[in-house]
Structures are given as structure tokens and as C-alpha cells.
Design a protein around this motif. Structure first.
Motif, mmCIF file in Angstrom:
data_model
loop_
_atom_site.group_PDB
_atom_site.id
_atom_site.type_symbol
_atom_site.label_atom_id
_atom_site.label_comp_id
_atom_site.label_asym_id
_atom_site.label_seq_id
_atom_site.Cartn_x
_atom_site.Cartn_y
_atom_site.Cartn_z
ATOM 1 N N VAL A 45 -6.562 3.525 5.174
ATOM 2 C CA VAL A 45 -5.592 3.117 4.165
ATOM 3 C C VAL A 45 -4.241 3.827 4.336
ATOM 4 O O VAL A 45 -4.177 4.999 4.685
ATOM 5 C CB VAL A 45 -6.149 3.366 2.744
ATOM 6 N N THR A 47 -0.950 2.883 1.838
ATOM 7 C CA THR A 47 -0.290 1.945 0.930
ATOM 8 C C THR A 47 0.770 2.675 0.118
ATOM 9 O O THR A 47 0.709 3.894 -0.061
ATOM 10 C CB THR A 47 -1.288 1.288 -0.046
ATOM 11 N N LEU A 54 1.835 -2.967 -5.667
ATOM 12 C CA LEU A 54 1.767 -2.748 -4.229
ATOM 13 C C LEU A 54 3.036 -3.274 -3.561
ATOM 14 O O LEU A 54 3.394 -4.439 -3.726
ATOM 15 C CB LEU A 54 0.542 -3.467 -3.641
ATOM 16 N N ASP A 57 1.464 -2.229 2.500
ATOM 17 C CA ASP A 57 0.081 -1.994 2.929
ATOM 18 C C ASP A 57 0.064 -2.121 4.441
ATOM 19 O O ASP A 57 0.404 -3.176 4.982
ATOM 20 C CB ASP A 57 -0.851 -3.015 2.288
#
Length: 80
Positions: A45, A47, A54, A57
Motif C-alpha cells: 500500500v 495511498t 482518496l 493510490d
């Protein structure tokens, strides 16, 4: 005020990238940001969330700190 949260994969060694982005955001926006938090994660991950939304990403986009800063800039400006 705007809050930014950077979630990064610990086993992948993304800490340096997360810290670099955190420093860049803080030096660019200073007191316009309430916080830039680092959150540990795994499974590759990386992000970035702004006020819970969000905005980046690495699973979907190539890592480009300039683009991330510009995205955050738009959110900071909108919060004023």
C-alpha cells in the motif's frame, strides 16, 4: 483546515517515500495544513487521503510527488 494521511507499506520499505512526501507537503503548505499523518500498512500500500478522500493510490497511478502536491493544493485552496 485540511488533513492529509499517507498510508505506506512497512515491509516494502516505503517509509522514506512517505517521509519525503510528508516533508514536501509541510514545507509547501505549512500552517495551511492541520496535519500530515503517516499510517503504517502492508501489502504494498501507498495511498494519500485528503480530509478522508482518496487522492492517490499507487495501485492505480504512477507515483509522482509533483502531481500529488498539486492535487493537495487544489484541496487546500477549496477549503479556504
Amino acid at each position: 483546515m485540511t488533513r492529509v494521511e499517507i498510508t505506506y507499506c512497512v515491509p516494502c520499505g516505503h517509509l522514506d517515500r512517505a517521509q519525503s512526501l510528508q516533508e514536501r507537503l509541510l514545507s509547501t503548505f505549512g500552517r495551511e495544513l492541520e496535519a500530515v499523518s503517516l499510517v503504517t500498512g502492508d501489502s504494498g500500500v501507498f495511498t494519500v487521503h485528503v480530509d478522508g478522500d482518496l487522492v492517490f493510490d499507487k495501485a492505480d497511478d504512477e507515483y509522482d510527488p509533483d502531481a500529488i502536491v498539486e492535487t493537495v493544493r487544489g484541496r487546500v485552496s477549496a477549503a479556504d
